[in-house]
Design a protein around this motif. Structure first.
Motif, PDB file in Angstrom:
ATOM      1  N   GLN A   1       0.508  -1.064   0.329  1.00 31.77           N
ATOM      2  CA  GLN A   1      -0.289  -0.318   0.136  1.00 31.77           C
ATOM      3  C   GLN A   1       1.168   1.673   0.060  1.00 31.77           C
ATOM      4  O   GLN A   1       0.785   2.131  -0.569  1.00 31.77           O
ATOM      5  N   ALA A   2       2.285   1.176   0.821  1.00 27.15           N
ATOM      6  CA  ALA A   2       2.674   2.309   0.667  1.00 27.15           C
ATOM      7  C   ALA A   2       3.410   2.643  -0.681  1.00 27.15           C
ATOM      8  O   ALA A   2       3.941   3.932  -1.390  1.00 27.15           O
ATOM      9  N   SER A   3       3.719   1.593  -1.527  1.00 29.61           N
ATOM     10  CA  SER A   3       4.360   1.173  -2.763  1.00 29.61           C
ATOM     11  C   SER A   3       2.828   2.052  -4.077  1.00 29.61           C
ATOM     12  O   SER A   3       3.647   3.062  -4.434  1.00 29.61           O
ATOM     13  N   ILE A   4       1.770   1.797  -3.906  1.00 31.09           N
ATOM     14  CA  ILE A   4       0.285   2.152  -3.921  1.00 31.09           C
ATOM     15  C   ILE A   4       0.925   3.757  -4.182  1.00 31.09           C
ATOM     16  O   ILE A   4       0.480   4.560  -5.079  1.00 31.09           O
ATOM     17  N   HIS A   5       0.550   4.417  -2.508  1.00 32.73           N
ATOM     18  CA  HIS A   5       0.255   5.406  -2.328  1.00 32.73           C
ATOM     19  C   HIS A   5       2.025   6.104  -2.968  1.00 32.73           C
ATOM     20  O   HIS A   5       0.985   7.505  -3.046  1.00 32.73           O
ATOM     21  N   SER A   6       2.801   5.927  -3.005  1.00 27.03           N
ATOM     22  CA  SER A   6       4.347   6.637  -3.658  1.00 27.03           C
ATOM     23  C   SER A   6       3.573   6.979  -4.710  1.00 27.03           C
ATOM     24  O   SER A   6       3.966   7.904  -5.651  1.00 27.03           O
TER      25      SER A   6
END
Length: 653
Positions: free
Chosen positions: A213-218
């Motif tokens: 989810q952090a990757s998607i958020h980034s």
């Protein structure tokens, strides 16, 4: 916390817990009575009984194959590509064990798995394979299906599974969510034999999901932050972001003040939308009147735009406009809209999509492109698509105004300001555009002296009429266009650097016609329909179309339109043949497919020089991070793409 949903915390209580669970399961299976002390599992068992799931089932029943499976995988390609690196890393850590890591879609269908061959052989009889459906309705209580229902991480151990075929296993799963709408995109699951699986597998999968989810958020918030910032902050109008069920998840301060919204409010409380989900909604881009009961909020209307992630519709964005901002004195001029731009070119489609996004902002836009590519058409379309559409669009040809008259034309003048002035004074172009849009065409033709005048207006959004002392505050959106390479003009000292950066906020480059030749036939068809030479429909011979497609078109779309009109004037009604075309096209022996030598405008150099981080990120997302395809869309080399990605700190993942 994920720890509260771990079924087995240590191996010490393994045998005792297993016997107790089987006893509870057997009582449920025989009597239908649920004595299980675990509330989430007990609730799931009750749902399974209500849905008539067979507790003696040995495998999941629904398995997609062949074309249907390929279609489902393709529709979730972005999610698969995003999650796969994390699954591979985990497999490299646990590959020696018979443990499976699987990714499902938001309905519980397995999309991809990572495991050794021994683990796959063990689960294949249970249909725990790509294409199989592991929702509660299909497979009873299991970590994937129950995590989707409960919308939280969970571990399901041995006889906690409703179906007997899953009793030898323990599985831990957590939903993966979109960071903007909080919509569940899919589920990540770790499954293994109940006597081998580590008790910490649930914390492990929860941690992996956080990283995903952090990757998607980034990718969609940090890297593409221009989009969200323009929606939530730059726009002066209320903006709401809602999920697939029309539940409001984000909003700016204007929306909070206008509609008193809070997270979870339904969009239907503000707008008259009769559909329960966005999949049924069909009025994207249209304006809907607000029906809010508060009298202070009457008069609002909203344009609704879709929000997609990896091609999947997850919700939408509502941009509001207040009806009273439209002045009765605003003059109506015929303008183009995006719906009138005909194209088959993937690159032109991307240009239009980008222009639509920019239209929802109040930031300055700089449109570049050779003469005749349609810069004014795009500028008018942006205005027509924006929240200022009912206000004036004032066009100024900067190259046609003598420098002596520039100040009075743009900023107006007071009575008696100079000899020959109107005794009543006269408002300037900027005042005429107040509340709407001013389009500064051929901005590169302005003299350095004139550029100084314009810079102050862009910086302060005020004008002082010639002969006046009091500044007039303006609310005007600025769109500028040029056929020059302004960056080169700055280096040559012919254009002010500070003005360049004031204009170069949001950029759109329109490619020359020779770079989207597939549009020539459809443009010819459009221009033939628009001709006023007779009442009957015009047609054109195929060999004439071939000559038009082969020509280099230094004057671009404008030259093509004029050529069709000239040919129609020469032709016998109502059919154009190749002999009716202008002489320069008849003299063409071989197709000219290379770009024209235009020293005034080097389109490739301009693309590379002015390629923005937003354009790179937007194109990579639209092409599912395919660098080669993104380079083709942006008309640059792959090496340029890699260089720009490094320059903008964009990872290849």
């Amino acid at each position: 916390m994920p720890g509260k949903h771990i079924a087995v915390r240590s191996f010490d209580d393994y045998r005792t817990r297993e016997r107790a669970l089987y006893h509870w399961w057997e009582n449920m299976q025989i009597s239908g009575r649920i004595d299980l002390p675990y509330s989430m599992i007990a609730s799931s068992w009750q749902r399974c009984l209500s849905n008539h799931v067979n507790p003696l089932s040995q495998q999941a029943e629904t398995v997609l194959k062949d074309d249907k499976l390929r279609d489902e995988l393709e529709s979730n390609r972005w999610l698969i590509d995003t999650v796969t690196p994390y699954m591979v890393d985990l497999f490299e850590q646990l590959g020696q064990d018979d443990i499976l890591t699987v990714l499902t879609n938001d309905f519980g269908m397995i999309l991809k798995g990572q495991a050794n061959s021994t683990a796959w052989r063990k689960v294949e009889p249970h249909n725990f394979i790509p294409g199989s459906q592991w929702s509660e309705q299909s497979a009873g209580t299991n970590a994937i299906g129950t995590a989707l229902v409960e919308q939280k991480p969970i571990q399901v151990f041995a006889a906690q599974h409703f179906c007997q075929g899953s009793h030898p296993w323990v599985c831990s799963a957590a939903p993966i969510r979109d960071p903007v709408t909080n919509t569940i995109l899919g589920v990540l699951d770790i499954t293994g034999k109940k006597d081998k699986i580590q008790a910490y597998s649930l914390p492990l999968v929860v941690n992996l999901v956080k990283q995903i989810q952090a990757s998607i958020h980034s990718a969609f918030v940090t890297h593409d932050k221009t989009f969200l910032e323009s929606m939530m902050n730059i726009l002066q109008e209320p903006v709401l972001i809602f999920d697939s069920n029309f539940k409001i998840v984000r909003y700016n301060s204007r929306a909070e003040h206008a509609f008193h919204v809070e997270p979870g409010t339904r969009l239907q409380s503000i707008l008259d939308i009769p559909y329960p989900t966005v999949e049924e909604f069909s009025d994207w881009g249209t304006k809907l009147p607000a029906v809010y009961k508060d009298s202070t909020s009457s008069g609002w209307s909203a344009h609704i735009h879709p929000y997609k992630l990896g091609g999947r519709l997850l919700g939408g964005i509502a941009v509001f406009q207040y009806a009273n901002t439209v002045r009765p004195s605003a003059k109506k001029h015929r303008t183009y809209g995006f719906e009138q731009i005909v194209t088959r070119s993937p690159h032109m489609i991307k240009v239009i999509e980008l222009a639509k996004r920019y239209a929802l902002s109040n930031a300055t836009i700089l449109i570049s492109g050779e003469t005749g590519v349609g810069k004014e058409v795009v500028a008018q379309s942006i205005h027509a698509y924006s929240t200022r559409a009912k206000e004036n669009l004032v066009t100024v040809n900067c190259g046609a105004i003598p420098k002596e008259l520039l100040a009075s034309e743009l900023f107006g003048y007071n009575p008696g300001a100079f000899t020959g002035a109107n005794h009543k004074g006269k408002p300037g172009k900027f005042q005429a555009a107040d509340g709407g849009t001013i389009f500064l065409d051929e901005i590169g033709e302005l003299s350095l002296e004139a550029q100084v005048y314009l810079l102050r207006v862009l910086e302060e959004r005020v004008v002082v009429p010639v002969g006046g002392v009091d500044p007039i505050v303006l609310n005007v959106r600025v769109i500028a266009a040029t056929n020059r390479d302004l960056a080169s003009e700055v280096r040559a000292g012919r254009f002010r650097e500070d003005l360049y950066y004031r204009l170069n906020v949001l950029t759109i480059h329109i490619p020359p016609l020779r770079e989207h030749r597939e549009d020539i036939p459809v443009l010819v068809e459009r221009f033939l329909k628009e001709t006023e030479l007779g009442k009957d429909a015009w047609s054109i011979d195929p060999d004439a179309v071939e000559k038009l497609v082969a020509y280099r078109w230094p004057g671009n779309v404008r030259q093509l339109k004029n050529a069709i009109y000239q040919a129609a004037m020469r032709a016998q009604p109502y059919r154009i043949s190749s002999r009716d075309l202008p002489v320069e096209m008849l003299q063409l022996r071989t197709p000219i497919l290379e770009p024209t030598d235009n020293k005034k405008f080097d389109s490739k150099a301009l693309r590379t020089e002015k390629l923005t981080k937003e354009e790179v990120v937007h194109t990579l997302l639209q092409t599912n991070r395919n660098v080669t395809q993104a380079a083709k869309v942006l008309q640059v080399s792959r090496m340029t793409m890699y260089r720009k990605m490094k320059e903008f700190d964009l990872s290849r993942d």
